[in-house]
Design a protein around this motif. Structure first.
Motif, PDB file in Angstrom:
ATOM      1  N   ASN A  89       0.849  -1.185   0.000  1.00 13.99           N
ATOM      2  CA  ASN A  89       0.000   0.000   0.000  1.00 13.99           C
ATOM      3  C   ASN A  89       0.891   1.244   0.000  1.00 13.99           C
ATOM      4  O   ASN A  89       2.125   1.143   0.019  1.00 13.99           O
ATOM      5  CB  ASN A  89      -0.976  -0.016   1.179  1.00 13.99           C
ATOM      6  N   ALA A  90       0.282   2.428  -0.043  1.00 10.65           N
ATOM      7  CA  ALA A  90       1.071   3.648  -0.235  1.00 10.65           C
ATOM      8  C   ALA A  90       2.068   3.884   0.896  1.00 10.65           C
ATOM      9  O   ALA A  90       3.229   4.253   0.653  1.00 10.65           O
ATOM     10  CB  ALA A  90       0.128   4.849  -0.382  1.00 10.65           C
ATOM     11  N   GLU A  91       1.642   3.683   2.128  1.00 14.33           N
ATOM     12  CA  GLU A  91       2.548   3.896   3.261  1.00 14.33           C
ATOM     13  C   GLU A  91       3.728   2.932   3.202  1.00 14.33           C
ATOM     14  O   GLU A  91       4.889   3.326   3.388  1.00 14.33           O
ATOM     15  CB  GLU A  91       1.784   3.714   4.570  1.00 14.33           C
ATOM     16  N   GLN A  92       3.445   1.672   2.940  1.00 10.22           N
ATOM     17  CA  GLN A  92       4.504   0.668   2.855  1.00 10.22           C
ATOM     18  C   GLN A  92       5.436   0.943   1.674  1.00 10.22           C
ATOM     19  O   GLN A  92       6.648   0.751   1.758  1.00 10.22           O
ATOM     20  CB  GLN A  92       3.890  -0.723   2.737  1.00 10.22           C
ATOM     21  N   LEU A  93       4.841   1.411   0.569  1.00 10.26           N
ATOM     22  CA  LEU A  93       5.647   1.680  -0.613  1.00 10.26           C
ATOM     23  C   LEU A  93       6.628   2.812  -0.363  1.00 10.26           C
ATOM     24  O   LEU A  93       7.789   2.751  -0.791  1.00 10.26           O
ATOM     25  CB  LEU A  93       4.727   2.003  -1.790  1.00 10.26           C
ATOM     26  N   ARG A  94       6.194   3.852   0.332  1.00 10.41           N
ATOM     27  CA  ARG A  94       7.122   4.944   0.643  1.00 10.41           C
ATOM     28  C   ARG A  94       8.293   4.438   1.492  1.00 10.41           C
ATOM     29  O   ARG A  94       9.446   4.819   1.282  1.00 10.41           O
ATOM     30  CB  ARG A  94       6.386   6.071   1.365  1.00 10.41           C
ATOM     31  N   ALA A  95       7.983   3.566   2.445  1.00 12.03           N
ATOM     32  CA  ALA A  95       9.043   2.981   3.266  1.00 12.03           C
ATOM     33  C   ALA A  95       9.963   2.111   2.422  1.00 12.03           C
ATOM     34  O   ALA A  95      11.194   2.106   2.606  1.00 12.03           O
ATOM     35  CB  ALA A  95       8.434   2.169   4.408  1.00 12.03           C
ATOM     36  N   ALA A  96       9.393   1.358   1.480  1.00 13.92           N
ATOM     37  CA  ALA A  96      10.194   0.497   0.614  1.00 13.92           C
ATOM     38  C   ALA A  96      11.140   1.311  -0.259  1.00 13.92           C
ATOM     39  O   ALA A  96      12.307   0.936  -0.463  1.00 13.92           O
ATOM     40  CB  ALA A  96       9.279  -0.358  -0.257  1.00 13.92           C
ATOM     41  N   LEU A  97      10.662   2.424  -0.775  1.00 12.67           N
ATOM     42  CA  LEU A  97      11.520   3.298  -1.582  1.00 12.67           C
ATOM     43  C   LEU A  97      12.691   3.827  -0.759  1.00 12.67           C
ATOM     44  O   LEU A  97      13.815   3.943  -1.251  1.00 12.67           O
ATOM     45  CB  LEU A  97      10.705   4.462  -2.146  1.00 12.67           C
TER      46      LEU A  97
END
Length: 256
Positions: free
Chosen positions: A195-203
């Motif tokens: 999801n968006a929150e997780q994706l920002r962390a992944a980046l």
């Protein structure tokens, strides 16, 4: 209206999704309009020639093998300078052959821009086909997955983000073409269903040099598998494991 130059099954998914969202879509490939008749009938898109696909459109979405991207330059030449180009491809050395610049660390988005001679947005390339086909959700829906988007020109990126939203995914701005390595194969943001929150962390936890090493490991493993749609969920699981996504907290949209 949007144009789609497609030579892959993944490329057919934006056609279906954008047509369903109310966009007028025209599609083309190297084999001619007749070869696109089934997709056109199913989706409501209009099959055209490659010479026609980039005319009178608001955006052009390209989905072809990465090594063939330079072949698009004559088609791109029909576009006005302010029309966004969105590329969905990924570099797979076993299919594309070795591209030394990419192997040496040049971001894929920067390479694509260099070959096409204009700004290019990278979008949808972080999703496996089954995710793109079946995991889109309405805006605001619980568990909506997110797509990272890179691009050097803000107006282009903004328009393409709207199209990604229309295909059923939240948006995360992942930076410019030079930042596109963060959404390439074997990074935490690529093919990992976040999801968006997780994706920002992944980046944020992406590692440039480590991703290149991990890409080779993933290709070696996947190369031993039988390539069919049933193995695509396993590709997601493998990408998550190799990218060490156990660092991220679980939540809606996270299959871990």
């Amino acid at each position: 209206m949007s144009g789609t130059a497609s030579r892959s099954r993944t490329g057919s998914q934006p056609t279906r999704k954008l047509s369903a969202a109310g966009h007028a879509v025209q599609v083309a490939n190297t084999r001619g309009p007749a070869s696109m008749s089934e997709l056109a009938a199913e989706s409501g898109a209009v099959a055209v020639t490659l010479d026609e696909v980039a005319r009178d459109v608001d955006a052009l979405i390209t989905s072809i093998p990465f090594s063939r991207v330079p072949d698009l330059r004559p088609i791109i030449g029909h576009l006005a300078d302010d029309i966004p180009v969105a590329d969905t491809s990924n570099y797979y050395p076993h299919r594309d052959g070795r591209i030394r610049e990419i192997d040496d660390g040049k971001p894929e988005g920067a390479w694509v821009e260099q070959k096409l001679g204009r700004p290019v947005v990278r979008a949808w390339n972080s999703l496996v086909e089954t995710t793109l086909a079946g995991q889109g959700r309405p805006k605001g829906a619980a568990g909506r997955l997110a797509v990272p988007v890179t691009g050097s020109r803000a107006a282009d990126k903004q328009l393409v983000m709207g199209l990604v939203d229309d295909t059923g995914f939240d948006l995360v701005d992942a930076g410019s073409a030079e930042d596109s390595w963060r959404i390439q194969m074997a990074t935490p943001a690529c093919c990992t269903m976040l999801n968006a929150e997780q994706l920002r962390a992944a980046l944020a936890i992406a590692e440039h040099d480590a991703a290149r090493v991990r890409r080779e490991a993933i290709l070696a493993i996947v190369g031993t598998w039988e390539p069919d749609e049933a193995f695509l969920p396993d590709v997601v699981a493998l990408n998550r494991a190799v990218a060490r996504l156990h660092r991220l907290s679980t939540g809606p949209g996270n299959p871990a």
